[in-house]
Design a protein around this motif. Structure first.
Motif, mmCIF file in Angstrom:
data_model
loop_
_atom_site.group_PDB
_atom_site.id
_atom_site.type_symbol
_atom_site.label_atom_id
_atom_site.label_comp_id
_atom_site.label_asym_id
_atom_site.label_seq_id
_atom_site.Cartn_x
_atom_site.Cartn_y
_atom_site.Cartn_z
ATOM 1 N N MET A 1 0.821 -1.212 0.000
ATOM 2 C CA MET A 1 0.000 0.000 0.000
ATOM 3 C C MET A 1 0.852 1.257 0.000
ATOM 4 S SD MET A 1 -3.009 -0.878 2.744
ATOM 5 C CE MET A 1 -4.279 -2.105 2.444
ATOM 6 N N VAL A 2 1.823 1.319 0.921
ATOM 7 C CA VAL A 2 2.585 2.566 1.044
ATOM 8 C C VAL A 2 3.481 2.796 -0.163
ATOM 9 C CG1 VAL A 2 2.464 2.531 3.558
ATOM 10 C CG2 VAL A 2 4.445 1.518 2.431
ATOM 11 N N VAL A 3 3.967 1.724 -0.777
ATOM 12 C CA VAL A 3 4.787 1.891 -1.977
ATOM 13 C C VAL A 3 3.933 2.388 -3.139
ATOM 14 C CG1 VAL A 3 6.157 0.674 -3.716
ATOM 15 C CG2 VAL A 3 6.538 0.216 -1.277
ATOM 16 N N ALA A 4 2.750 1.786 -3.338
ATOM 17 C CA ALA A 4 1.858 2.229 -4.412
ATOM 18 C C ALA A 4 1.416 3.673 -4.188
ATOM 19 C CB ALA A 4 0.645 1.311 -4.507
ATOM 20 N N ASP A 5 1.110 4.009 -2.939
ATOM 21 C CA ASP A 5 0.722 5.389 -2.628
ATOM 22 C C ASP A 5 1.858 6.350 -2.953
ATOM 23 O OD1 ASP A 5 -1.729 4.517 -1.700
ATOM 24 O OD2 ASP A 5 -1.252 4.763 0.421
ATOM 25 N N THR A 6 3.073 5.986 -2.559
ATOM 26 C CA THR A 6 4.204 6.887 -2.754
ATOM 27 C C THR A 6 4.503 7.107 -4.226
ATOM 28 O OG1 THR A 6 5.126 6.198 -0.626
ATOM 29 C CG2 THR A 6 6.620 7.322 -2.149
ATOM 30 N N GLU A 7 4.328 6.092 -5.039
ATOM 31 C CA GLU A 7 4.493 6.285 -6.478
ATOM 32 C C GLU A 7 3.511 7.337 -6.980
ATOM 33 O OE1 GLU A 7 6.109 2.653 -8.857
ATOM 34 O OE2 GLU A 7 4.421 1.934 -7.651
ATOM 35 N N ALA A 8 2.273 7.288 -6.473
ATOM 36 C CA ALA A 8 1.274 8.290 -6.858
ATOM 37 C C ALA A 8 1.649 9.666 -6.316
ATOM 38 C CB ALA A 8 -0.108 7.877 -6.353
ATOM 39 N N PHE A 9 2.191 9.707 -5.101
ATOM 40 C CA PHE A 9 2.596 10.992 -4.516
ATOM 41 C C PHE A 9 3.713 11.633 -5.344
ATOM 42 C CE2 PHE A 9 1.563 9.056 -0.074
ATOM 43 C CZ PHE A 9 0.208 9.144 -0.338
#
Length: 245
Positions: free
Chosen positions: A98-106
């Motif tokens: 989750m946090v990796v996918a979110d960070t890519e979006a960020f």
């Protein structure tokens, strides 16, 4: 200056604020990952401070999957049994994926902004966010230029197959870690394991322990330590000046 953003992620829409210095920029981008209490006024003030050092700082609501969640009072979040259970339930709901996918979006959202320069992003995080900061550095390679963790826990847990230290060989960022003394979530033994992993992987890094308690850098924590926070700002300033500019 503060700008309200809505960032599309694989799991929905994440509210965030972008904090920038006065002027037109552009500035290097930084993501500030909050502690277990999540995004709240204290974290926004810290993002403002970091922006004042010359960076475009993104503060995301990492708990956005929980909808319109009620803010925590950090003075009682760990002593109130019901609030402690709610906090840990939300904290544990965040997986590495989750946090990796979110960070890519960020990162994509940051680079789409005219206020943000091209190039690698810096990360910093506190408590839970410190672990996230190192986790994403180990998954996103050269997208992250500098990764900092302050009183982060579980950074080198030999019993956890998702421990950040296990992906040290994937990190291209410069790493800075400041632990708290007498903190069971990040012990001298963990620091030794992390040190060895980063050294073996050839990652530029600095690992330190501050003479302060867990939560030392965040003003609404009962364990807040002004001198330790001042030291942490100086460390971030040096880290980013030598890696993001």
């Amino acid at each position: 200056m503060r700008h309200d953003l809505s960032i599309t992620t694989p799991d929905g829409t994440c509210p965030a604020t972008l904090h920038t210095p006065e002027g037109s920029g552009p500035w290097p981008g930084v993501i500030l990952f909050p502690d277990a209490g999540g995004a709240r006024p204290t974290m926004a003030e810290m993002a403002d401070h970091l922006a004042g050092m010359g960076y475009a700082v993104l503060l995301p609501d990492v708990y956005y999957r929980h909808g319109d969640w009620a803010p925590f009072d950090m003075k009682t979040a760990f002593s109130d049994e019901a609030e402690r259970a709610r906090l840990f339930s939300m904290l544990k709901s965040l997986t590495n994926e989750m946090v990796v996918a979110d960070t890519e979006a960020f990162i994509e959202a940051l680079h789409a902004r005219p206020e943000v320069t091209d190039g690698p992003i810096g990360t910093t995080g506190y408590c839970m966010g410190g672990r996230i900061s190192l986790t994403v550095a180990g998954h996103l390679g050269d997208k992250i230029g500098a990764a900092a963790s302050f009183h982060g826990g579980g950074l080198a847990d030999p019993d956890n197959p998702n421990s950040p230290h296990l992906r040290a060989d994937k990190i291209t960022a410069t790493v800075y870690v400041a632990g708290a003394e007498n903190d069971n979530s990040y012990t001298p033994e963990q620091a030794e394991l992390l040190e060895q992993a980063l050294t073996d992987a050839g990652v530029p890094h600095t690992l330190e322990f501050y003479p302060a308690l867990h939560g030392f850098a965040v003003p609404d924590n009962p364990t807040y330590d002004p001198e330790a926070q001042k030291r942490h700002w100086a460390a971030l300033e040096q880290l980013y000046a030598t890696t993001l500019r």
